[in-house]
Design an enzyme around this catalytic site. Structure first.
Site, mmCIF file in Angstrom:
data_model
loop_
_atom_site.group_PDB
_atom_site.id
_atom_site.type_symbol
_atom_site.label_atom_id
_atom_site.label_comp_id
_atom_site.label_asym_id
_atom_site.label_seq_id
_atom_site.Cartn_x
_atom_site.Cartn_y
_atom_site.Cartn_z
ATOM 1 N N HIS A 103 45.150 -22.114 -21.093
ATOM 2 C CA HIS A 103 44.277 -21.581 -22.138
ATOM 3 C C HIS A 103 44.977 -20.359 -22.745
ATOM 4 O O HIS A 103 45.753 -19.681 -22.064
ATOM 5 C CB HIS A 103 42.941 -21.079 -21.576
ATOM 6 C CG HIS A 103 42.033 -22.124 -21.024
ATOM 7 N ND1 HIS A 103 42.129 -22.587 -19.735
ATOM 8 C CD2 HIS A 103 40.980 -22.767 -21.584
ATOM 9 C CE1 HIS A 103 41.173 -23.473 -19.508
ATOM 10 N NE2 HIS A 103 40.462 -23.610 -20.619
ATOM 11 N N ASP A 106 44.447 -17.249 -20.738
ATOM 12 C CA ASP A 106 45.107 -17.209 -19.423
ATOM 13 C C ASP A 106 46.447 -16.498 -19.506
ATOM 14 O O ASP A 106 46.826 -15.756 -18.606
ATOM 15 C CB ASP A 106 45.398 -18.619 -18.892
ATOM 16 C CG ASP A 106 44.193 -19.513 -18.882
ATOM 17 O OD1 ASP A 106 43.101 -19.011 -18.601
ATOM 18 O OD2 ASP A 106 44.351 -20.714 -19.161
ATOM 19 N N GLU A 234 37.339 -32.922 -23.148
ATOM 20 C CA GLU A 234 37.103 -33.012 -21.710
ATOM 21 C C GLU A 234 35.597 -33.058 -21.437
ATOM 22 O O GLU A 234 34.922 -32.035 -21.494
ATOM 23 C CB GLU A 234 37.732 -31.819 -21.000
ATOM 24 C CG GLU A 234 37.625 -31.883 -19.501
ATOM 25 C CD GLU A 234 38.459 -30.811 -18.811
ATOM 26 O OE1 GLU A 234 38.032 -30.352 -17.741
ATOM 27 O OE2 GLU A 234 39.508 -30.438 -19.346
ATOM 28 N N ASP A 311 36.099 -27.527 -8.156
ATOM 29 C CA ASP A 311 37.516 -27.566 -8.537
ATOM 30 C C ASP A 311 38.453 -27.499 -7.338
ATOM 31 O O ASP A 311 39.367 -26.661 -7.285
ATOM 32 C CB ASP A 311 37.854 -26.427 -9.511
ATOM 33 C CG ASP A 311 37.288 -26.672 -10.893
ATOM 34 O OD1 ASP A 311 37.243 -27.833 -11.314
ATOM 35 O OD2 ASP A 311 36.876 -25.698 -11.549
ATOM 36 N N ASP A 341 43.756 -28.968 -12.323
ATOM 37 C CA ASP A 341 42.696 -28.023 -12.684
ATOM 38 C C ASP A 341 41.922 -27.681 -11.410
ATOM 39 O O ASP A 341 40.738 -27.977 -11.269
ATOM 40 C CB ASP A 341 41.788 -28.666 -13.735
ATOM 41 C CG ASP A 341 40.729 -27.718 -14.250
ATOM 42 O OD1 ASP A 341 40.802 -26.513 -13.951
ATOM 43 O OD2 ASP A 341 39.813 -28.180 -14.945
#
Length: 437
Positions: A103, A106, A234, A311, A341
């Site tokens: 991202h 990030d 997504e 996750d 992820d």
């Protein structure tokens, strides 16, 4: 900062074979091994995700950070971002990873203005490009974080405030430009807060139309700049909003059809999101293929006992075998890949835990890939499936499906028939799967 100083490892992880008990060696993942005409590396196309690996501090809803990462300390944000990039590329090298994902927020700090944030992203993008000149790793996809900042508390594209919509457009354009500059193979749209918390203050038609327009403009821009990869959505059913507009594969398919986006937008599917929607991972993958929307996979898992997005690194070989069986049956990935992820657990505070988690999950994926290859070669699931639907292969029954028979004609034929039920053989097929995994 070097790999030696943070991870304490000087050499990349190597394939050692099934007999190895070294947690920092591959037992099944042999990148050069041929699987159905491609190397294992080409079939799996692993990608290290930037956010969970280098940005997540180890917090949860009930406690704060547990990871003491040097680049998370106070100081100049851009300098810290560069330090983080150095460690990230060390991990890519240690894992011999072919891809990574990120991202915008990030990799680069958000500034007080949109232009300042864009400038920061450009600075780190230039650093990535420089490091990629001598590195193996490539960009699988980039995306924009349109959910963390408080401006997006009511969504981005679906926000009731058009100024937020415009700000999001600027952020996505910059993230797309960065992805394109780094020769990314896809661009992902994860609609973090594109949904509602209550219908009392929500005009659903208006918000869906806004989201459709937002994606249409992104597709137009993609073509304008010559970006060759697909836009990926997504799907996720809930969390953070009560109801997301990209709930699951079926919901997104209907949305894309309505706004004429099927040709340019595909799906990035995740096991954890499938479970939250009440589906299996295999269900979502099969429906994506049936709808012509399969793109890429986030390869993690959820906890069946917890109702949120945990996750965790993917370790369920049986589950992944079914997914890879479907994928190999359709020729494997094109621009997509397997993106980790996934978060190490907040108690896994040793730097090498991050390496070990990737190694273990890459091995689980490789083991599942090999099982899927054997199943396809033997026709273990395909032959029973073909036999179950074989009656539809006759000329008369094909004529029905081709629209060459009317309801009256088929009904008349049915008057002389006495069909008898046949076993679905579920338990037999479950036993077949277990023989391969």
């Amino acid at each position: 900062m070097s790999a030696n100083s943070f991870f304490g490892l000087a050499e990349p992880v190597r394939f050692a074979g099934e007999g190895s008990h070294d947690p920092l060696a591959f037992r099944y993942y042999d990148p050069k091994r041929q699987v159905m005409g491609r190397t294992m590396e080409e079939q799996l196309r692993f990608a290290v995700c930037y956010w969970h690996s280098f940005t997540w501090p180890g917090g949860d809803p009930f406690g704060g950070a547990t990871f003491n990462r040097p680049w998370m300390a106070s100081g100049d944000p851009l300098a810290r971002a560069r330090e983080k990039a150095e460690v990230a590329f060390d991990l890519f090298h240690l894992l011999d990873a072919p891809f990574f994902t990120f991202h915008d927020a990030d990799v680069a700090p958000e500034a007080d203005t949109l232009q300042g944030s864009i400038d920061n992203l450009k600075s780190i993008t230039d650093l990535f490009a420089q490091k990629m000149e001598s590195a193996k790793v490539r960009l699988l996809w980039g995306t924009a974080n349109l959910f963390s900042h408080r401006r997006y508390m009511a969504g981005a594209a679906t926000n009731p405030d058009p100024d937020v919509f415009a700000y999001a457009c600027g952020q996505v354009k910059a993230a797309m430009d960065a992805t394109h500059a780094l020769n990314g193979e896809n661009y992902v749209c994860w609609g973090g807060r594109e949904g509602y918390e209550t219908l009392l203050n929500t005009d659903m038609k208006r918000e869906l139309d806004q989201l459709g327009r937002f994606l249409s403009m992104l597709v137009d821009y993609k073509h304008k700049i010559g970006f060759q990869g697909p836009i990926l959505i997504e799907p996720k059913p809930k969390e953070p909003t009560k109801h997301q507009y990209d709930y699951d594969t079926a919901t997104v398919f209907g949305f894309l059809q309505k706004y004429d986006l099927v040709d340019d937008v595909k799906l990035n599917l995740e096991q954890n999101h499938a479970i939250l929607a009440g589906h299996s991972f295999d269900h979502e993958v099969k429906l994506a293929y049936a709808s012509g929307l399969f793109g890429s996979l986030d390869i993690n898992r959820g906890d069946d006992l917890l109702g949120w997005d945990t996750d965790q690194f993917a370790m369920n070989v049986s589950e992944m075998t079914l997914v890879f069986h479907e994928m190999l049956k359709h020729g494997g990935f094109t621009t997509g890949g397997l993106n980790f992820d996934a978060k190490i657990r907040r108690q896994s505070i040793d730097p090498q835990d991050l390496v070990i988690a990737h190694v273990a999950s890459m091995d689980a994926c490789a083991r599942a890939l090999l099982a899927a290859e054997r199943m396809l070669a033997d026709g273990a699931l395909e032959k029973p499936l073909e036999a179950r639907y074989a009656g539809w292969d006759s000329a008369e029954n094909q004529a029905i499906l081709k629209g060459e028979r009317t309801l009256e004609q088929v009904a008349e034929r049915g008057r002389s028939l006495d069909p008898q039920p046949r076993s679905g053989g579920q338990e037999r097929l479950e036993a077949v799967l277990n023989r391969y995994v």
